[in-house]
Design a protein around this motif. Structure first.
Motif, PDB file in Angstrom:
ATOM      1  N   GLU A 209       0.841  -1.209   0.000  1.00  0.00           N
ATOM      2  CA  GLU A 209       0.000   0.000   0.000  1.00  0.00           C
ATOM      3  C   GLU A 209       0.867   1.246   0.000  1.00  0.00           C
ATOM      4  O   GLU A 209       1.742   1.412   0.866  1.00  0.00           O
ATOM      5  N   ASP A 210       0.607   2.112  -0.982  1.00  0.00           N
ATOM      6  CA  ASP A 210       1.188   3.460  -0.986  1.00  0.00           C
ATOM      7  C   ASP A 210       0.161   4.346  -0.302  1.00  0.00           C
ATOM      8  O   ASP A 210      -0.839   4.740  -0.904  1.00  0.00           O
ATOM      9  N   LEU A 211       0.421   4.648   0.970  1.00  0.00           N
ATOM     10  CA  LEU A 211      -0.548   5.410   1.764  1.00  0.00           C
ATOM     11  C   LEU A 211      -0.449   6.910   1.514  1.00  0.00           C
ATOM     12  O   LEU A 211      -1.328   7.676   1.895  1.00  0.00           O
ATOM     13  N   GLY A 212       0.638   7.353   0.864  1.00  0.00           N
ATOM     14  CA  GLY A 212       0.780   8.766   0.523  1.00  0.00           C
ATOM     15  C   GLY A 212       1.021   9.629   1.742  1.00  0.00           C
ATOM     16  O   GLY A 212       2.097   9.634   2.322  1.00  0.00           O
ATOM     17  N   SER A 213       0.005  10.372   2.151  1.00  0.00           N
ATOM     18  CA  SER A 213       0.119  11.299   3.281  1.00  0.00           C
ATOM     19  C   SER A 213      -0.082  10.546   4.580  1.00  0.00           C
ATOM     20  O   SER A 213      -1.173  10.523   5.148  1.00  0.00           O
ATOM     21  N   GLY A 214       0.973   9.889   5.065  1.00  0.00           N
ATOM     22  CA  GLY A 214       0.881   9.009   6.226  1.00  0.00           C
ATOM     23  C   GLY A 214       0.425   9.718   7.486  1.00  0.00           C
ATOM     24  O   GLY A 214       0.794  10.863   7.739  1.00  0.00           O
ATOM     25  N   ASN A 215      -0.375   9.021   8.278  1.00  0.00           N
ATOM     26  CA  ASN A 215      -0.977   9.622   9.468  1.00  0.00           C
ATOM     27  C   ASN A 215      -0.850   8.667  10.649  1.00  0.00           C
ATOM     28  O   ASN A 215      -1.258   7.510  10.562  1.00  0.00           O
ATOM     29  N   LEU A 216      -0.287   9.134  11.763  1.00  0.00           N
ATOM     30  CA  LEU A 216      -0.170   8.333  12.977  1.00  0.00           C
ATOM     31  C   LEU A 216      -1.151   8.775  14.061  1.00  0.00           C
ATOM     32  O   LEU A 216      -1.143   8.229  15.157  1.00  0.00           O
ATOM     33  N   PHE A 217      -2.001   9.756  13.764  1.00  0.00           N
ATOM     34  CA  PHE A 217      -2.808  10.416  14.793  1.00  0.00           C
ATOM     35  C   PHE A 217      -4.289  10.233  14.501  1.00  0.00           C
ATOM     36  O   PHE A 217      -4.741  10.391  13.367  1.00  0.00           O
ATOM     37  N   SER A 218      -5.067   9.897  15.535  1.00  0.00           N
ATOM     38  CA  SER A 218      -6.525   9.799  15.389  1.00  0.00           C
ATOM     39  C   SER A 218      -7.130  11.184  15.625  1.00  0.00           C
ATOM     40  O   SER A 218      -7.207  11.649  16.765  1.00  0.00           O
ATOM     41  N   PHE A 219      -7.524  11.835  14.559  1.00  0.00           N
ATOM     42  CA  PHE A 219      -8.042  13.202  14.671  1.00  0.00           C
ATOM     43  C   PHE A 219      -9.401  13.215  15.366  1.00  0.00           C
ATOM     44  O   PHE A 219     -10.217  12.309  15.161  1.00  0.00           O
ATOM     45  N   PRO A 220      -9.646  14.229  16.200  1.00  0.00           N
ATOM     46  CA  PRO A 220     -10.951  14.339  16.867  1.00  0.00           C
ATOM     47  C   PRO A 220     -12.082  14.369  15.854  1.00  0.00           C
ATOM     48  O   PRO A 220     -11.925  14.879  14.731  1.00  0.00           O
ATOM     49  N   SER A 221     -13.231  13.849  16.245  1.00  0.00           N
ATOM     50  CA  SER A 221     -14.367  13.744  15.323  1.00  0.00           C
ATOM     51  C   SER A 221     -14.804  15.097  14.789  1.00  0.00           C
ATOM     52  O   SER A 221     -15.292  15.200  13.658  1.00  0.00           O
ATOM     53  N   GLN A 222     -14.614  16.163  15.590  1.00  0.00           N
ATOM     54  CA  GLN A 222     -15.074  17.482  15.147  1.00  0.00           C
ATOM     55  C   GLN A 222     -14.296  18.021  13.950  1.00  0.00           C
ATOM     56  O   GLN A 222     -14.772  18.927  13.262  1.00  0.00           O
ATOM     57  N   THR A 223     -13.114  17.459  13.693  1.00  0.00           N
ATOM     58  CA  THR A 223     -12.365  17.900  12.506  1.00  0.00           C
ATOM     59  C   THR A 223     -12.971  17.327  11.232  1.00  0.00           C
ATOM     60  O   THR A 223     -12.768  17.874  10.152  1.00  0.00           O
ATOM     61  N   GLY A 224     -13.679  16.203  11.358  1.00  0.00           N
ATOM     62  CA  GLY A 224     -14.287  15.578  10.190  1.00  0.00           C
ATOM     63  C   GLY A 224     -13.317  14.823   9.307  1.00  0.00           C
ATOM     64  O   GLY A 224     -13.700  14.335   8.235  1.00  0.00           O
ATOM     65  N   LEU A 225     -12.056  14.697   9.729  1.00  0.00           N
ATOM     66  CA  LEU A 225     -11.060  14.015   8.892  1.00  0.00           C
ATOM     67  C   LEU A 225     -11.175  12.504   9.050  1.00  0.00           C
ATOM     68  O   LEU A 225     -11.304  11.998  10.168  1.00  0.00           O
ATOM     69  N   ASP A 226     -11.104  11.806   7.930  1.00  0.00           N
ATOM     70  CA  ASP A 226     -11.220  10.345   7.975  1.00  0.00           C
ATOM     71  C   ASP A 226     -10.013   9.666   7.334  1.00  0.00           C
ATOM     72  O   ASP A 226     -10.114   8.561   6.810  1.00  0.00           O
ATOM     73  N   GLU A 227      -8.853  10.336   7.369  1.00  0.00           N
ATOM     74  CA  GLU A 227      -7.648   9.731   6.809  1.00  0.00           C
ATOM     75  C   GLU A 227      -7.263   8.498   7.636  1.00  0.00           C
ATOM     76  O   GLU A 227      -7.212   8.565   8.863  1.00  0.00           O
ATOM     77  N   PRO A 228      -6.996   7.363   6.975  1.00  0.00           N
ATOM     78  CA  PRO A 228      -6.621   6.161   7.729  1.00  0.00           C
ATOM     79  C   PRO A 228      -5.281   6.348   8.436  1.00  0.00           C
ATOM     80  O   PRO A 228      -4.413   7.071   7.949  1.00  0.00           O
ATOM     81  N   THR A 229      -5.135   5.706   9.570  1.00  0.00           N
ATOM     82  CA  THR A 229      -3.852   5.751  10.264  1.00  0.00           C
ATOM     83  C   THR A 229      -2.965   4.613   9.769  1.00  0.00           C
ATOM     84  O   THR A 229      -3.463   3.573   9.303  1.00  0.00           O
ATOM     85  N   VAL A 230      -1.661   4.808   9.892  1.00  0.00           N
ATOM     86  CA  VAL A 230      -0.712   3.756   9.517  1.00  0.00           C
ATOM     87  C   VAL A 230      -0.969   2.520  10.373  1.00  0.00           C
ATOM     88  O   VAL A 230      -0.910   1.381   9.890  1.00  0.00           O
ATOM     89  N   GLN A 231      -1.277   2.726  11.661  1.00  0.00           N
ATOM     90  CA  GLN A 231      -1.527   1.611  12.566  1.00  0.00           C
ATOM     91  C   GLN A 231      -2.682   0.735  12.072  1.00  0.00           C
ATOM     92  O   GLN A 231      -2.598  -0.496  12.075  1.00  0.00           O
ATOM     93  N   SER A 232      -3.775   1.374  11.643  1.00  0.00           N
ATOM     94  CA  SER A 232      -4.946   0.613  11.191  1.00  0.00           C
ATOM     95  C   SER A 232      -4.653  -0.130   9.890  1.00  0.00           C
ATOM     96  O   SER A 232      -5.154  -1.237   9.683  1.00  0.00           O
ATOM     97  N   VAL A 233      -3.850   0.460   9.043  1.00  0.00           N
ATOM     98  CA  VAL A 233      -3.490  -0.200   7.781  1.00  0.00           C
ATOM     99  C   VAL A 233      -2.644  -1.440   8.057  1.00  0.00           C
ATOM    100  O   VAL A 233      -2.860  -2.509   7.482  1.00  0.00           O
TER     101      VAL A 233
END
Length: 472
Positions: free
Chosen positions: A257-281
């Motif tokens: 998987e080329d995840l591109g913009s890698g994310n290690l942080f679970s963003f608060p729900s109020q931000t509305g961001l749903d980018e997958p985390t590296v951990q979940s992948v």
């Protein structure tokens, strides 16, 4: 008359002598300073020919020095410079992507100032591996078995494919053949790696059976590319990663998987961001995942490769790895950034990318009103200053369809100043300020303005007004 004006032009030596003691001039190399004086005099000659200079008094040394100093200071500035980002785009690809946390900045400073254990084991006193300095930390944070870091994510994808699939077919959904900034495309990177692209599915819909029907004797891997910089909406389908992993296991094929913009942080729900985390992948059992270090992670430019040891080990041994390796400054900044993620609450506060994305609408409204109040006090003669609701962006190819609510400062120029001219002249100030033009106004987004920059906005706008007046 014109000949008399040309004869009135002072010599290079006269002008050099006149400015030699001015602040900032002494630090300019003599050869460069002389060249700048010569180019300034060329401009004076051009002004004589065009009629902009028509009296000899304008060519006196005392008359020319203010213009000359402005010219010298402008042209002697470094090409690579700090800018103020007032666009509201947090991970701004053109403006250096993520800002690094203060501990990371300090770590880079240490790496530059002193010798280090870059490739020296302090335990054995023998040669060590630079990758070992961050590998354990990456694995602890993500659950990966092994990992390494190269200079960017395109390099990570190239190295991964060159190692695991050179000369073999790599099956990828047609809808995931993305192009990133600078016209770099996944198919081009694959071709350079020696892997053979095998497209499956339609642009908007790909099914599991599309992958399975494409698997043959020459299949080397199944690849999923996270479409972080665009979205397909409406009638569409893509195969979930867990299903692709099971298919890979059935045929003994690595799933990448080329995840591109890698994310290690679970963003608060109020931000509305749903980018997958590296951990979940990684929890899906994917063989290898790659992602960037300077996007949602908020660190230095890097390409991070994580996954199962049986696949990471040959990637490490690939001779191409040496050509793509990172330097000591990147390692220092990356380690310091990753350490912050050991405490997610601390990471949100200290990693600028995270804190800017997580800033609440109320915080931004207060920040905008404070800035607007100061600008009204000092610049009401030049601008009508308003605060209006607006939208920020994550940037860096992450969540392209999602706006972050913000409050914008709207500057509506008075006295016939064109807003496009204001935008352009702000690129010449020190430091330059980059905003965005909307509805015949210059908009400044407080989300991407740092604390000390709020105090600089007013003086920078005053510089811009002075430059506009000088150019008229």
């Amino acid at each position: 008359m014109t000949e008399n004006l040309f004869r009135s032009i002072p010599s290079v030596d006269e002008l050099l002598k006149a400015i030699q003691d001015e602040p900032g001039v002494q630090s300019i190399p003599r050869t460069l300073l002389k060249d700048l004086v010569n180019t300034f005099l060329d401009q004076c000659r051009s002004d004589i020919r065009s009629g902009r200079i028509d009296v000899s008094s304008d060519l006196n040394v005392s008359s020319l020095v203010p213009r000359l100093l402005h010219h010298v200071r402008q042209k002697s500035r470094p090409n690579f410079r700090r800018v103020i980002n007032a666009t509201g785009v947090v991970v701004h690809t053109n403006l250096g992507r993520s800002l690094m946390a203060e501990p990371a900045v300090q770590a880079v400073d240490q790496a530059c100032r002193w010798y280090s254990n870059l490739e020296f084991s302090l335990e054995t006193g023998k040669r060590g591996s630079r990758y070992a300095l961050v590998e354990d930390l990456l694995c602890r944070l993500t659950g990966a078995e092994a990992g390494l870091v190269v200079n960017n994510n395109a390099a990570a994808v190239l190295l991964m494919l060159d190692t695991l699939a050179a000369g073999k077919e790599v099956v990828v959904s047609r809808g995931q053949l993305v192009e990133i900034g600078g016209s770099f495309r996944i198919p081009d990177v694959m071709a350079k790696s020696g892997a053979v692209l095998k497209e499956v599915g339609a642009t908007n819909r790909t099914h599991l059976y599309d992958y399975e029907q494409a698997i043959g004797e020459n299949t080397g891997a199944l690849l999923k590319a996270h479409t972080s910089n665009y979205r397909i909406i409406g009638f569409h389908k893509e195969v979930p990663l867990p299903e692709l992993v099971k298919l890979g296991e059935r045929y003994n094929l690595p799933v990448l998987e080329d995840l591109g913009s890698g994310n290690l942080f679970s963003f608060p729900s109020q931000t509305g961001l749903d980018e997958p985390t590296v951990q979940s992948v990684l929890k899906t059992g994917v063989s290898v995942v790659t992602f960037s270090g300077d996007k949602l992670l908020g660190g230095p430019q890097a390409g991070i490769i994580l996954g199962r040891k049986e696949y990471i080990q040959p990637i490490k041994k690939n001779p191409l790895n040496r050509a793509l390796r990172i330097d000591k400054m990147t390692l220092a900044g990356l380690e310091a950034t990753l350490r912050l993620y050991l405490d997610p609450e601390n990471a949100e506060k200290q990693v600028p990318t995270l804190s800017m994305i997580c800033a609440s609408p109320e915080q931004l409204k207060r920040k905008a009103r404070r800035l607007a109040s100061g600008l009204r006090s000092n610049l009401s003669h030049a601008f009508e200053v308003r605060t209006v609701s607006g939208a920020s962006r994550v940037g860096g190819g992450a969540s392209p369809e999602h706006d972050l609510p913000t409050t914008l400062i709207q500057l509506v120029p008075k006295k016939g100043i064109a807003v496009e001219a204001l935008r352009d002249v702000l690129l010449q100030t020190d430091p330059p300020l980059v905003g965005r033009v909307e509805h015949d106004s210059l908009c400044l987004d407080p989300r991407t303005l740092q604390a000390d920059e709020l105090r600089q906005v007013g003086p920078v706008l005053e510089q811009a007004l002075e430059l506009l007046g000088r150019n008229q």
